[in-house]
Scaffold this motif. Structure first.
Motif, short mmCIF file in Angstrom:
data_model
loop_
_atom_site.label_atom_id
_atom_site.label_comp_id
_atom_site.label_asym_id
_atom_site.label_seq_id
_atom_site.Cartn_x
_atom_site.Cartn_y
_atom_site.Cartn_z
N SER A 1 -43.96 -59.64 -24.00
CA SER A 1 -44.90 -60.69 -23.63
C SER A 1 -45.52 -61.23 -24.91
O SER A 1 -45.85 -60.45 -25.82
N VAL A 2 -45.68 -62.52 -24.97
CA VAL A 2 -46.10 -63.17 -26.20
C VAL A 2 -47.62 -63.16 -26.31
O VAL A 2 -48.34 -63.09 -25.30
N ASP B 1 -57.93 -62.16 -25.12
CA ASP B 1 -57.41 -60.80 -25.28
C ASP B 1 -55.99 -60.66 -24.73
O ASP B 1 -55.59 -59.57 -24.29
N THR B 2 -55.21 -61.73 -24.75
CA THR B 2 -53.81 -61.66 -24.33
C THR B 2 -52.99 -61.18 -25.53
O THR B 2 -52.61 -61.97 -26.41
N TYR B 3 -52.78 -59.88 -25.57
CA TYR B 3 -52.12 -59.28 -26.72
C TYR B 3 -50.60 -59.33 -26.57
O TYR B 3 -50.06 -59.31 -25.47
N ALA B 4 -49.94 -59.36 -27.72
CA ALA B 4 -48.48 -59.31 -27.72
C ALA B 4 -48.01 -57.91 -27.37
O ALA B 4 -48.66 -56.91 -27.71
N VAL B 5 -46.87 -57.82 -26.71
CA VAL B 5 -46.21 -56.55 -26.44
C VAL B 5 -44.81 -56.63 -27.03
O VAL B 5 -44.00 -57.48 -26.64
N ASP B 6 -44.53 -55.74 -27.99
CA ASP B 6 -43.23 -55.75 -28.66
C ASP B 6 -42.14 -55.24 -27.72
O ASP B 6 -42.39 -54.42 -26.83
#
Length: 535
Positions: free
Chosen positions: A227-228, A233-238
């Motif tokens: 997720s980009v 607080d919408t954090y990236a998820v690798d």
């Protein structure tokens, strides 16, 4: 009285020829390296009263004609096709694809959509071809040769799912970096590295593979996101890393190194509007007769000149042209079938060279790949179709040309034996695996099997030199054909160390022209920075 450097080079060129002058310029530091070749130049009027016939209007033939004409030679070009360019061939709406043993295809692409059936990119180090583009007024644009958003795919690994190139490249790099770091810390390379070198290598590996503080690879955002990142607080998820064993099991993993090969390194170029703009530029610039539909039937090398018999393919009329010299750029497998009085060893050499196989299949489609962040570049699929190549031109326009097959070598030979409808179906099926649900959007297919194209019957010779297609061709036939025979000079990309590239055609043409310059004994060395006169 002193002799100026220019006078010395002029005299050396007149006595020793182009090769002597060129070598002297290298030794005097006037040329950077042999890779930056210069077109041979002639004394004013050197070609006056001398006639040259050029057989073939591919890039080599056009280059030779362009340079000879400017030296004052009386030049005539004979081309068997109804167009110039040879393998430099761009398909547009209305183009006809004639292949031996197949029904003629008539292309029906939308306006602005085109397919480069032959060469489709120019490396930035092919400066001589790029120089002609500049002089001939051929505008260029960047060809996007690699996109990390594209894929590599092996049906037997990763559950049959394509892997994005960014993940394949960076996960592989991370795993290998971790393994090398472990080896260093265990002393496995103490015999190969000093303590200081180990101290310097470990921090590099940490950055190179994006390892954690304990030198472990646990994944990297370089491989993309699940997720980009977004606002607040919408954090990236690798993405979680793919296991090394799964990457190694993928037969297409070597494709992650594609853009590291010298001939594929950025920056790459393409002419705006299609590769054949280069051939059209030469055609505009050449004022000498350039006769199309002229099929060569016979070549005679005579004591006082050459005689070439040819047939007008439109009317059937036959003519003979006589000249002082001939530059022959006809592919060797075609030349072997033309009546000539060449010496027996030369004929055997010409007939001994096998030609390779290569296929391209293109579809017009709405640009669905751009909605997947693929702008240009290549997805690697292996098998008979090898790759899917996305267009670099007219980004964000409505429609584009998707090349769903560009395969060469033994697999291409078998693929070309399939019916055209079957070739199209296989290519469409590959796109379906890469881009599910979009295969139905592929329209107006065009199939080019180069082994069936008249006056080519193959893309390039399969000399099979030490270095493969480029760089180290040492075949005896290649060496023999690179020498003049009587008044006949052979030329073409097939007689360069780059038989698959247009730069090879330019350099081979320059060699032939340089040898003719030697023959007429009026060579002038090219001074540093000097360019041939513009058309």
């Amino acid at each position: 009285m002193g002799v100026s450097r220019r006078s010395f080079l002029l005299r050396l060129g007149a006595v020793g020829g182009y090769g002597a002058a060129y070598s002297a310029m290298l030794s005097m530091g006037l040329l950077a390296s042999p890779a930056r070749a210069q077109a041979p130049s002639f004394a004013p009027g050197a070609g006056r009263g001398k006639r040259v016939v050029v057989l073939g209007a591919g890039i080599a033939g056009l280059t030779a004609a362009y340079e000879l004409e400017r030296a004052g030679f009386d030049v005539t070009v004979l081309e068997a096709r109804d167009r110039v360019g040879g393998r430099n061939w761009t398909l547009r709406n209305g183009s006809r694809i004639e292949m031996v043993g197949e029904a003629t295809q008539t292309v029906s692409f939308s306006d602005g959509v085109y397919m480069n059936a032959g060469p489709a990119r120019i490396p930035s180090h092919h400066e001589n071809l790029l120089g002609y583009c500049n002089r001939l007024g051929v505008p260029l644009e960047v060809e996007i040769n690699s996109s990390r958003s594209a894929f590599f795919w092996d049906a037997d690994s990763n559950g049959g799912k394509p892997i994005q190139l960014r993940q394949g490249v960076n996960d592989t790099r991370g795993h290998i970096s971790e393994l090398l770091a472990k080896a260093l810390n265990r002393g496995a390379l103490d015999q190969d590295l000093t303590a200081e070198e180990k101290q310097r290598l470990l921090p590099f590996l940490r950055v190179y593979g994006d390892l954690d503080g304990e030198m472990r690879f646990k994944g990297t955002e370089r491989s993309g996101f699940v997720s980009v990142p977004g606002a607040a607080d919408t954090y990236a998820v690798d993405r979680p890393p793919l296991p090394l064993k799964d990457l190694l099991a993928n037969d297409q993993l070597p494709a992650t190194l594609f853009e590291d090969f010298l001939y594929m390194q950025a920056t790459m170029f393409q002419p705006v509007g299609g590769m054949d703009r280069i051939a059209a530029g030469f055609q505009r610039a050449i004022r000498s007769p350039l006769i199309l539909n002229a099929e060569v039937l016979q070549i005679r090398d005579l004591a006082a000149g050459v005689a070439v018999a040819w047939r007008d393919r439109a009317s059937g009329a036959r003519q003979v042209i006589q000249a002082d010299y001939a530059v022959v750029t006809i592919p060797l497998n075609i030349l072997s079938k033309i009546d000539s009085n060449f010496a027996a060893p030369l004929k055997r050499a010409i007939a001994s060279v096998p030609y390779d196989f290569s296929n391209k299949i293109g579809f017009e489609a709405p640009r669905f790949w751009e909605r997947q962040q693929i702008y240009g570049g290549i997805s690697f699929v292996g098998g008979e179709t090898t790759l899917v190549w996305y267009p670099s031109n007219d980004l964000h326009s409505a429609r584009g040309m998707l090349l769903a097959c560009y395969g060469s070598g033994p697999a291409a030979k078998g693929f070309a034996q399939r019916p055209l409808e079957e070739q199209v179906a296989v290519a469409r099926g590959v796109v379906a695996r890469l881009h599910p649900g979009h295969e139905g959007e592929l329209e107006k297919p065009a199939v080019v099997n180069w082994s069936k194209i008249p006056f080519n019957l193959g893309p390039w010779p399969a000399f099979g030199g030490r270095g493969g297609q480029e760089g180290h061709i040492e075949d005896p036939a290649y060496k023999l054909l690179n020498q003049p025979h009587g008044r006949v000079y052979f030329s073409g990309a097939h007689l360069s160390q780059m038989p698959g590239w247009q730069e090879g055609a330019v350099l081979s043409a320059w060699r032939a022209v340089g040898l003719i310059a030697d023959r007429v004994g009026q060579t002038v060395a090219v001074e540093p920075g000097r360019r041939p006169a513009a058309a």
